[in-house]
Design an enzyme around this catalytic site. Structure first.
Site, PDB file in Angstrom:
ATOM      1  N   GLU A   1       0.853  -1.193   0.000  1.00  0.00           N
ATOM      2  CA  GLU A   1       0.000   0.000   0.000  1.00  0.00           C
ATOM      3  C   GLU A   1       0.889   1.243   0.000  1.00  0.00           C
ATOM      4  OE1 GLU A   1      -0.648  -1.445   4.001  1.00  0.00           O
ATOM      5  OE2 GLU A   1      -1.161   0.603   4.578  1.00  0.00           O
TER       6      GLU A   1
ATOM      7  N   CYS B   1      20.685  48.519   4.017  1.00  0.00           N
ATOM      8  CA  CYS B   1      20.391  47.636   2.889  1.00  0.00           C
ATOM      9  C   CYS B   1      18.876  47.419   2.798  1.00  0.00           C
ATOM     10  CB  CYS B   1      21.098  46.302   3.051  1.00  0.00           C
ATOM     11  SG  CYS B   1      20.742  45.166   1.713  1.00  0.00           S
TER      12      CYS B   1
ATOM     13  N   CYS C   1      22.307  46.882  -2.149  1.00  0.00           N
ATOM     14  CA  CYS C   1      22.703  48.193  -1.604  1.00  0.00           C
ATOM     15  C   CYS C   1      24.124  48.589  -1.969  1.00  0.00           C
ATOM     16  CB  CYS C   1      22.518  48.213  -0.090  1.00  0.00           C
ATOM     17  SG  CYS C   1      23.737  47.228   0.797  1.00  0.00           S
TER      18      CYS C   1
ATOM     19  N   LYS D   1       2.830   4.571   0.967  1.00  0.00           N
ATOM     20  CA  LYS D   1       3.303   5.171   2.211  1.00  0.00           C
ATOM     21  C   LYS D   1       2.927   6.647   2.151  1.00  0.00           C
ATOM     22  CE  LYS D   1       7.339   5.383   5.227  1.00  0.00           C
ATOM     23  NZ  LYS D   1       7.403   6.791   5.559  1.00  0.00           N
TER      24      LYS D   1
ATOM     25  N   ASP E   1       2.623  10.476   3.014  1.00  0.00           N
ATOM     26  CA  ASP E   1       3.534  11.453   3.600  1.00  0.00           C
ATOM     27  C   ASP E   1       2.742  12.423   4.474  1.00  0.00           C
ATOM     28  OD1 ASP E   1       5.866  12.681   4.123  1.00  0.00           O
ATOM     29  OD2 ASP E   1       6.114  13.608   2.156  1.00  0.00           O
TER      30      ASP E   1
ATOM     31  N   LYS F   1      11.048   2.890  -0.559  1.00  0.00           N
ATOM     32  CA  LYS F   1      10.971   4.320  -0.867  1.00  0.00           C
ATOM     33  C   LYS F   1      11.118   4.583  -2.368  1.00  0.00           C
ATOM     34  CE  LYS F   1      10.911   7.027   2.294  1.00  0.00           C
ATOM     35  NZ  LYS F   1      11.774   7.405   3.391  1.00  0.00           N
TER      36      LYS F   1
ATOM     37  N   TYR G   1      -4.444   2.435   8.701  1.00  0.00           N
ATOM     38  CA  TYR G   1      -3.663   1.303   8.193  1.00  0.00           C
ATOM     39  C   TYR G   1      -3.057   0.429   9.288  1.00  0.00           C
ATOM     40  CZ  TYR G   1       0.047   4.746   8.925  1.00  0.00           C
ATOM     41  OH  TYR G   1       0.862   5.698   9.468  1.00  0.00           O
TER      42      TYR G   1
ATOM     43  N   CYS H   1      27.033  43.735  -2.325  1.00  0.00           N
ATOM     44  CA  CYS H   1      25.625  43.377  -2.239  1.00  0.00           C
ATOM     45  C   CYS H   1      24.899  43.903  -3.473  1.00  0.00           C
ATOM     46  CB  CYS H   1      25.034  43.989  -0.966  1.00  0.00           C
ATOM     47  SG  CYS H   1      23.231  43.866  -0.904  1.00  0.00           S
TER      48      CYS H   1
ATOM     49  N   CYS I   1      26.168  40.640   3.209  1.00  0.00           N
ATOM     50  CA  CYS I   1      26.181  42.067   2.934  1.00  0.00           C
ATOM     51  C   CYS I   1      26.494  42.785   4.234  1.00  0.00           C
ATOM     52  CB  CYS I   1      24.803  42.481   2.416  1.00  0.00           C
ATOM     53  SG  CYS I   1      24.449  44.229   2.587  1.00  0.00           S
TER      54      CYS I   1
END
Ligand code: IVH
Length: 718
Positions: free
Chosen positions: A127, A462, A435, A129, A131, A326, A238, A432, A456
């Protein structure tokens, strides 16, 4: 005409409100008849029709959802913390298998263990799995009594009030079921519900969620069950825990029984005997995966016969009779069209690969993080090579991208044969991009190692750091201001009109006042309007009083996430106490500094970051203005009425015999005590087991009360 017979699409707002009231009463009356007196007056189908009509009206007029709405179905009041639940049978995890070879080994090992020849005589179930989050739901005499998360497998959290809000989980089982039934399975959020929720979040200017699993977990771990009720969670049964009687003698039989009791079970479950059939079913589920309305990350195989399951038994944490096969992480080839640099709240420059859009496992991937300068060059976090030397990532390269479960897509490798002749090594910026300040890689104070992150140095000047800081401030776990999303923050930040500008957090709270005396009205600006501006002010004003941990988290102190913020709130109680202590700790020595470090869960890096934050005059200035507008509440102490150790600081030292350190800590905390890692003047009790050393000495020196494990148990009532 009564509203009862009007189609939902044709209801006016007033009719809808009246109709929701009628339905709430009607459904409650039928619930009472059904549950309380076992004398239903209407058929299940008619009852379902009432609930469907209620849901449909609520979907059209969400602003009319009533406190007592049947869709909320909550009995219990929100609790302060989730009480621990010790599982009657441990909730185990599964071994993983990754290849056909592994699966053949698993099947062979089952036959070998049972001393049988591998003759395909043993049946297995296969069956998906799911998540999601595993959950154990206990029924006594047919009534739902407890819903608990898996936790560490032995002890989970009591989330009964939240479980009751899940429509797919029956509150009551049919008559004649065993007196004790524990159904286990997976709580999850459907992909379609997840997408709808995110679309709604986006429309409301709120931050979107990352994936269905985390959203389901977050929804379930809400202290306020009403929040859980507002999310659509689902369930697949299950497995089981304690059963006073077994209604079947096979895995398949058990699942079919659960189905007949009203639980959803997965339709792709099959009973198979040969390894080849098992693997074919795995392949089939893999093919269906993109079309399923829920995330799965593999296929679970279980020996079907419960008698054989019992004989096979368990290894330390997983059964010998089951394994999870898996799915491989999904990969695809695409082209790096560009590399952008994003500047985060702490100034970190993160390179992001802009990819030619490609579907990986049913999801269109257009970006992948490249983490940092070293990663682009093929060097991992500990300085190790993660790709061959010349496989640095360049604009124009064809790359392999991978997406596995939750994680952000990764660029795994470069296809060298496809590298365009003119592709140049990527030059990581020295300034950066937002800025123009220098961007540097700091050196670790102690090890002298170069940090992998380029930062930065612009700080508050900034724009990227400032807006990210604001976005963090209004984010869900911080001030959670509805109507102030990323787009709105950018708008207010960029605005040059003083009556429309938000540059720092306190400006959020002065906006309404500044607007009142201004001629440029927010409500006349595209994308706002009178109603939404009213809602925005209401949402802002609603946060003028805020939980202390949210306030601390919102400050955006480096390394201070939600968990740390909660620890700090609990330890210091009020914002004033916290701020005063941080100022005092500035010297990195003395009581205030030691107390901070003694908080279990706070290490030196975090402690330093907090103290550094409070040394910065600009932070003090902004917080000062913020406190003119906002009042952080006193931290709530856990419900510990009558607890002899509530508010006390306890240190455990030496070896404990009756429980593990973690258990002892959890128990003490559930009774309202703070558990610290080291002894200071603020320590109230030191519980010392055999082998206690310097901490016990220090306690004696400071005159702190000490006791052994038994005395502690006697104190807290066993
Ligand atoms: S059986 C003793 N079946 O996977 C076996 N678990 O990695 C108990 N899971 O904690 C688990 N779908 O949360 C089983 N069809 C399924 C499952 C499943 C998802 C989760 C479950 C478990 C984890 C183990």
């Amino acid at each position: 005409m009564s509203t009862e017979s009007v189609a939902v699409e044709d209801l006016t707002l007033e009719d809808a409100a009246a109709e929701l009231e009628r339905l709430a009463k009607e459904i409650a009356r039928n619930d009472a008849l059904y549950h309380g007196k076992d004398q239903p007056e209407i058929s299940d189908a008619d009852y379902d029709a009432l609930k469907r009509r209620n849901d449909a009206i609520e979907a059209r007029f969400p602003e009319l959802i009533r406190e007592d709405s049947p869709s909320r179905r909550v009995g219990a009041q929100p609790s302060n913390t989730f009480a621990p639940v010790v599982h009657s049978r441990p909730m185990l995890s599964l071994d993983n298998t990754f290849s056909q070879e592994d699966v053949r080994d698993f099947v062979a090992s089952v036959y070998r263990f049972l001393g049988r020849l591998p003759d395909n005589s043993i049946a297995f179930t296969a069956e998906p799995k799911i998540d999601g989050l595993s959950m154990s739901i206990r029924y006594e005499n047919g009534k739902l009594v407890t819903g608990a998360t898996r936790g560490d497998g032995t002890t989970g959290e009591n989330v009964t009030a939240n479980i009751r809000t899940i429509n797919e989980i029956p509150n009551e089982l049919p008559r004649g079921v065993p007196s004790v039934v524990e159904v286990r399975g997976e709580v999850y959020m459907a992909k379609s519900d997840f997408m709808a929720l995110n679309a709604q979040m986006e429309a409301e200017g709120k931050q979107t969620y990352v994936n269905p699993r985390n959203t389901a977990a977050g929804s379930l771990r809400q202290l306020d069950a009403k929040v859980t009720a507002s999310r659509k969670l689902r369930f697949f049964a299950y497995a089981w825990g304690e059963m006073s009687e077994m209604p079947a003698d096979t895995q398949m039989g058990m699942v079919e029984t659960f189905k007949s009791w009203g639980f959803p079970v997965n339709p792709l479950m099959k009973r198979l005997s040969s390894v080849d059939d098992i693997l074919a079913h795995y392949a089939e589920i893999g093919l269906e995966r993109p079309d399923l309305d829920y995330d799965i990350d593999g296929v679970v195989y279980k020996v079907d016969s419960l008698e054989l399951q019992q004989r096979l038994g368990f290894r330390s944490r997983s059964p010998r009779w089951a394994t999870a096969h898996k799915f491989p992480a999904e990969q695809a080839f695409t082209i790096v069209e560009n590399i952008d640099i994003q500047v985060g709240r702490t100034g970190a420059l993160t390179p992001v690969a802009r990819l030619t859009p490609i579907t990986v496992g049913g999801v269109v991937v257009t970006n992948a993080t490249l983490h940092n300068e070293d990663y682009i060059r093929g060097i991992g976090n500990s300085g190790e090579r993660i790709r061959e030397e010349e496989h640095d990532i360049r604009i124009g390269d064809t790359v392999i991208v991978q997406r596995a479960g939750d994680v952000i897509p990764q660029v795994l490798d470069v296809v060298m044969e496809k590298r365009p002749a003119e592709a140049e090594p990527y030059q990581f910026p020295k300034v950066c991009p937002v800025c123009g300040s220098h961007a540097v890689r700091e050196r670790h104070e102690k090890t002298g190692k170069l940090d992998s992150v380029t930062r930065c140095t612009g700080g508050f000047i900034c724009r990227a750091q400032a807006t990210e800081e604001l976005k963090h401030f209004v984010s869900r776990n911080a001030f959670d201001i509805e109507g102030l999303g990323s787009k709105q923050i950018d708008f207010f930040f960029e605005n040059e009109d003083p009556a429309l500008q938000i540059r720092t957090a306190p400006d959020i709270f002065t906006l309404e006042k500044r607007q009142a005396s201004s001629l440029t009205k927010l409500e006349n600006i595209d994308g706002f309007g009178k109603v939404s501006v009213g809602k925005l002010y209401a949402a802002i004003n609603d946060r003028r009083s805020i939980a202390l941990h949210r306030f601390i988290y919102a400050l955006g102190i480096r390394h201070v996430g939600e968990t740390t913020a909660k620890l700090l709130a609990r330890s210091y109680g009020t914002y004033e106490a916290f701020a005063a202590a941080m100022k005092e700790a500035a010297t990195l020595s003395g009581d205030a500094w030691n107390d901070l470090n003694a908080i279990e869960g706070i290490g030196e890096v975090v402690a330093r970051a907090i103290v550094e934050f409070y040394k910065e005059p600009r932070n003090i200035e902004v917080i000062g203005r913020l406190l003119d507008e906002v009042r952080p509440q006193e931290a709530e102490q856990p419900v510990t009425a009558g607890s002899p150790v509530a508010g006390k600081t306890v240190v455990f030292t030496g070896s404990l015999e009756k429980f593990t350190r973690e258990e002892a800590k959890a128990r003490a905390e559930s009774l309202g005590a703070k558990v610290a890692g080291s002894v200071s003047k603020k320590t109230d009790i030191v519980v010392a087991g055999p082998g206690a050393g310097s901490k016990l000495d220090k306690a004696r020196e400071l005159g702190v009360q000490t006791m052994d494990e038994d005395e502690w148990l006697a104190l807290i009532g066993g």
